[in-house]
Design a protein around this motif. Sequence first.
Motif, short mmCIF file in Angstrom:
data_model
loop_
_atom_site.label_atom_id
_atom_site.label_comp_id
_atom_site.label_asym_id
_atom_site.label_seq_id
_atom_site.Cartn_x
_atom_site.Cartn_y
_atom_site.Cartn_z
N SER A 147 0.84 -1.21 0.00
CA SER A 147 0.00 0.00 0.00
C SER A 147 0.87 1.25 0.00
N LEU A 148 1.95 1.20 0.81
CA LEU A 148 2.81 2.38 0.86
C LEU A 148 3.45 2.66 -0.51
N THR A 149 3.96 1.61 -1.15
CA THR A 149 4.53 1.84 -2.49
C THR A 149 3.46 2.28 -3.46
N GLY A 150 2.24 1.72 -3.26
CA GLY A 150 1.12 2.13 -4.11
C GLY A 150 0.89 3.63 -4.00
N LEU A 151 1.04 4.16 -2.78
CA LEU A 151 0.86 5.60 -2.59
C LEU A 151 1.88 6.39 -3.42
N LEU A 152 3.13 5.89 -3.40
CA LEU A 152 4.18 6.54 -4.19
C LEU A 152 3.78 6.56 -5.67
N ALA A 153 3.31 5.39 -6.12
CA ALA A 153 2.92 5.28 -7.52
C ALA A 153 1.80 6.27 -7.84
N PHE A 154 0.87 6.39 -6.89
CA PHE A 154 -0.25 7.29 -7.08
C PHE A 154 0.24 8.73 -7.18
N TRP A 155 1.24 9.01 -6.36
CA TRP A 155 1.82 10.36 -6.29
C TRP A 155 2.38 10.77 -7.65
N ILE A 156 3.11 9.87 -8.31
CA ILE A 156 3.68 10.26 -9.60
C ILE A 156 2.72 10.00 -10.75
N LYS A 157 1.47 9.66 -10.44
CA LYS A 157 0.42 9.46 -11.46
C LYS A 157 0.84 8.41 -12.50
N ILE A 158 1.11 7.25 -11.99
CA ILE A 158 1.53 6.16 -12.87
C ILE A 158 0.36 5.78 -13.78
N PRO A 159 0.59 5.54 -15.05
CA PRO A 159 -0.52 5.15 -15.93
C PRO A 159 -1.06 3.78 -15.54
N LEU A 160 -2.37 3.72 -15.36
CA LEU A 160 -2.96 2.48 -14.84
C LEU A 160 -2.84 1.30 -15.79
N GLN A 161 -2.99 1.60 -17.09
CA GLN A 161 -3.00 0.45 -18.00
C GLN A 161 -1.63 -0.21 -18.08
N LYS A 162 -0.62 0.54 -17.65
CA LYS A 162 0.73 -0.03 -17.62
C LYS A 162 0.80 -1.14 -16.58
N ILE A 163 0.22 -0.84 -15.40
CA ILE A 163 0.21 -1.84 -14.33
C ILE A 163 -0.57 -3.07 -14.78
N ARG A 164 -1.72 -2.80 -15.40
CA ARG A 164 -2.55 -3.92 -15.84
C ARG A 164 -1.76 -4.78 -16.83
N GLY A 165 -1.09 -4.11 -17.76
CA GLY A 165 -0.32 -4.83 -18.77
C GLY A 165 0.75 -5.70 -18.14
N MET A 166 1.30 -5.26 -17.00
CA MET A 166 2.33 -6.05 -16.35
C MET A 166 1.74 -7.23 -15.60
N LEU A 167 0.52 -7.03 -15.06
CA LEU A 167 -0.07 -8.07 -14.19
C LEU A 167 -0.61 -9.26 -14.96
N ILE A 168 -1.31 -8.98 -16.05
CA ILE A 168 -2.06 -10.04 -16.70
C ILE A 168 -1.22 -11.27 -17.08
N PRO A 169 -0.02 -11.07 -17.65
CA PRO A 169 0.75 -12.28 -17.99
C PRO A 169 1.15 -13.10 -16.78
N LEU A 170 1.13 -12.47 -15.60
CA LEU A 170 1.61 -13.18 -14.42
C LEU A 170 0.53 -14.02 -13.74
N ILE A 171 -0.73 -13.85 -14.16
CA ILE A 171 -1.83 -14.50 -13.44
C ILE A 171 -1.64 -16.02 -13.27
N PRO A 172 -1.29 -16.76 -14.34
CA PRO A 172 -1.13 -18.21 -14.15
C PRO A 172 -0.08 -18.53 -13.09
N ILE A 173 1.02 -17.81 -13.12
CA ILE A 173 2.08 -18.08 -12.13
C ILE A 173 1.57 -17.78 -10.73
N ILE A 174 0.83 -16.67 -10.59
CA ILE A 174 0.32 -16.28 -9.28
C ILE A 174 -0.55 -17.39 -8.71
N ILE A 175 -1.49 -17.87 -9.52
CA ILE A 175 -2.41 -18.89 -9.02
C ILE A 175 -1.64 -20.14 -8.62
N SER A 176 -0.70 -20.55 -9.50
CA SER A 176 -0.03 -21.80 -9.15
C SER A 176 0.88 -21.62 -7.95
#
Lengths: 270, 611, 171
Positions: free
Chosen positions: A45-74
């Motif tokens: 959450s704290l790092t999330g705040l930092l990210a929010f502060w610099i107005k990180i583009p949201l779709q960038k985060i999404r783009g990074m997360l989606i490929p990782l989903i199978p690994i996360i679940i397993s």
Amino acid sequence: MFIEYLPGETLLHRLDVRTKMLGFFGFIIISFLFQDPKYQLLIVSLTGLLAFWIKIPLQKIRGMLIPLIPIIISIILITGFTFAPERFDHVSSQTILFYALPGEKLGATVGGFMMGSTFIFRLFGMMIASSVLILTTSMDDFTQFFQKMKMPVEVSMMLTTAIRFIPTLDKKRRQILEAQRARGTKFNEKGIIGSIRSYIPIMVPLFINSIMMANSLSMAMLNRGYGLTRTWTSMREIAFAPRDYWVMSFIVLLITLSFFVRFRLHLGVL
Amino acid sequence: METLENEKSQARAICLKNLSYRYPNAVEPSLKNINLDVEKGKFFLIMGSTGAGKTTLSLCLNGLIPQLLEGKLTGWVSVAGKDVGKTAVQSLSKVLGLVLQDPETQIIGRTVEEDTSFGPRNFLVPLEEIKQRVNQTLEKVRLQGYNDRLSEELSGGEKQRLAIAGVLVMEPEILVLDEPTSELDPVGRSEIYATLADLRRKKDLTIILVEHSSEELIYRADEVVVLNQGELVWRGVPSELFRNLPLLRQWGIKPLPVSQIGWDFYEKGWITLAEIPLDIPSAEGLIRELLPKYGRWQGHLQGQAQRQVQVPGQGFGAGQRKDGLFQQELDLSKKEIAVQIKDLNYQYNSDQTALRGINLMIEAGDFVALIGQNGAGKTTLAKHFNGLLKPTSGEVIIEGMNTLKYDTSDLSKTVGYVFQNPDHQIFSATVEKELEFGLKNAGFKGEEIKERVEQVLQYTGLERYRNVHPFSLGKGERQMIAVASILVLKPKVLIIDEPTTGSDWTGVQTMMALIRKLHTAGTTIIMISHDMDLVAQYAKRVIVLKEGGVLLDGTPKSVFSNEQILIDSAIVPPQLCRLSFQLEDILGREPFIESSEFTAMFESREQSGCL
Amino acid sequence: MKNLGIEQQELQLSAWNVKRLSIMAIFIALSAVGALIKIPSPVGTIGMDSAPGFFSALAFGGLTGAIVIAFGHLLTAAVVGFPLTIPVHLYVALQMALWAVAYRWVNEKLGLIPAVIVGIVLNGVVSAFAMLPMMGMGGVLALLPFLVVGATLNVIISAVAYKAIKGSRLI
Ligand SMILES: Nc1ncnc2c1ncn2[C@@H]1O[C@H](COP(=O)(O)OP(=O)(O)OP(=O)(O)O)[C@@H](O)[C@H]1O
Ligand SMILES: Nc1ncnc2c1ncn2[C@@H]1O[C@H](COP(=O)(O)OP(=O)(O)OP(=O)(O)O)[C@@H](O)[C@H]1O
Ligand SMILES: [Mg+2]
Ligand SMILES: [Mg+2]
């Protein structure tokens, strides 16, 4: 550009690159200290705040997360089942929820699932922290950092040149893809053999063009005096400002505090 | 002995003695026994056909041969008094700056300023001085104020000028440029030449320029050196070389269109060799002078003159009738439409509109040229024809297929697209396999593949290279392989994107002859080109694009007669067209585009009895 | 003659070294670009990020290959923000460098086909198990199919490309 620099005027943008690097390593240390997902959640959450502060583009985060989903679940599932109860300090973590196989085999522990969640949060935290670092630091700053860290000039030259040529090579990749599609190449062939067959026409020209590009790049570098001396004129000296000392003290304080919490108070373990 | 040589070479910028060089894995030497002196402050032009050794020679001048490329080098090279064989390339770069063929890979920095300062930084020039030099140099190449622009986002011409700035900033005494303008539109090209002329005037720079085209350079260069198969075969003043057409032909150098007319007069014995015109004013003067003497149109009506040319050998009335008949035939053939574009708009993701409101109809069997300045949208439009790009709005219908509904791989059997750079598609170990690839994709089997490959190999003259690795051939041959690999698919529509950049004149002729042969056989040709002489000579219809829209559309003659509009959109009409504008009072409004049209004015002087 | 000697001394990098450096730089960049080429497979999309490294090992030598593959991996990871954390990526980069050297070595000693097999086993199976301390058996089993398929595609493509380009005068 490929590795984007997000222009801005926040404190994070203005900090010296060395301060930011210290902060980043501090973050890694803290994140590896704690096993409890609650603590990890706090860190994320704290790092999330930092990210929010610099107005990180949201779709960038999404783009990074989606490929990782199978690994996360397993990771969650398999960690849940494979961490033996003896590996946890706390009794509550040793509780077995249920068994995957009859005959009390392969038990899923509470601690196992919590550990799985920790892995995941740690991953998220890392991703956000790395993005914040990369997005607020310009390429020049990184080059300066390499130099200050006494990295050989050849290595930092090699890396900066590599980064400079990513967009150029990416353009080549697109042009080659178009040229081969215009000859009727299909990219949906089945199986490993099929994949290899349809990507050879892309990869071979890409290698060939890269070799030709490297040849003329070496000529261009020699033509302009590269290699005559081992150093070169720095365009801009990075320097610490008062704010850097403040932030660095804060980071050191934070790390000490975490060590205290973890090893004196024995908190944050499972 | 050696000291004497050295002293003599002090006054010379460049001195070559018995220079020969063979590449490591080549059989034949690429340079044979070259002797050349270049005095300080001169502007030299190096010309010659593809593979003549021009690039090899320029690499010898700054020591890249033999320091980077091994191989067998004999002879002696000295540059500004330094023995090149014994001085490191890096030190030589202070006296001789070499700008290579491809600007893309010479730009090392991420921004314009970073790139320009790369050289001085290696020489440990203090920061303040670097800043000053960078700004001065950028101003010289007309890039002032571009300091913080990303080099990746520059246009082709800007990249080219940045590459020049990168070596100029090291303040060399000699500047060597290897084909610095091959991908630029005519206006971009003139800008580079003007920059060079500026530099020469202000800094007393010695300039060596390797170029294929020559129109603007004849009066700028002091001397021309011609290489042919590695040998120095000619050296002298440009005007002398360009008046000698047989020699030019022999060495594969493109003659000036106006000199072609002059040569004709010379052969008829009307003028001396030295009177052959090399620019438009002198050609104009010559024609005005000779026309009353030998021409047969003296006193004729303008309109008559025009039609006579279109239908040579026919009377006035007959010509008119023929015109009408031709019109009817056109109406009939309009039924078959190869390409139909309705309200096409296209936007790249970066919200930049590349095409706006294009409506076009191209008939089957036509020969269309797409022209326009760099960035006008030619390639973007052409990529819509085979579905590589799909319209943002509007539609494109090719041979009855809407590109929105078909994949590029399906369209590839109908529409062939030859890209500008052959190296983007060649990947096989032999020429033959390269040709088979497209056929296999299209689902052809055994015998059929063999037959078609055989046919195309013969058609394109690539037979003797059948089992050769494509990358051991020259660029011209690789370009031909790229064309051949599309031809095996027997496309109904053939798109060729700048098929002749960097080719010598012979190569251009071979390529164009092939394209014309295909056109005659009924293939619809869509050609993108910056070479207006070719467009005028071969195309049946010319479409001018500007800022993503169609500016002009018509026959070459009608398009090229709008001189002012063309110049506003960075196109210089072919030399002969410009000549006929000058002679408008005699020839009428419609320009001539072939030298034979001019000479035809004089042809039947015996019949008309003007003498 | 004398001052020429001085100039030779000043020089820090020979032309040959500059060439090596630019080859490495371009192929490192190519690794990052290769990651954008996404090949669909039953276990997820595979990037072409290690093929440039393996190719460099065959074409330009083990050391060049090792440097390209290691820095290529780090750069590719940096672009997506080090998804497996920086220390893990450093560890992977080091392994990859070793595999590239081994790949080259087997090719020299035994030929291309044994080299391909060794490359796939090292980069697919051994690499997966090397993650045991980091991710536990769970991570290893989750990674194994992905790594094996990825290794197969990258190694085979690098080998085929090497064979196709060897006959020209480029390498
Ligand atoms: N790396 C190389 N290895 C072997 N032969 C080469 C190499 N580069 C060029 N050659 C050969 O040397 C000859 C001269 O080539 P060079 O590139 O100097 O020609 P050029 O006059 O610059 O031609 P172009 O107009 O196409 O640029 C050609 O026959 C070419 O095939
Ligand atoms: N992939 C792309 N992404 C974004 N913009 C592009 C892309 N390709 C081209 N453009 C832009 O679209 C416009 C038209 O480009 P296009 O390549 O069609 O020009 P062109 O007429 O073919 O020029 P040239 O003579 O230089 O080949 C230009 O402004 C260009 O910058
Ligand atoms: Mg050349
Ligand atoms: Mg174009």
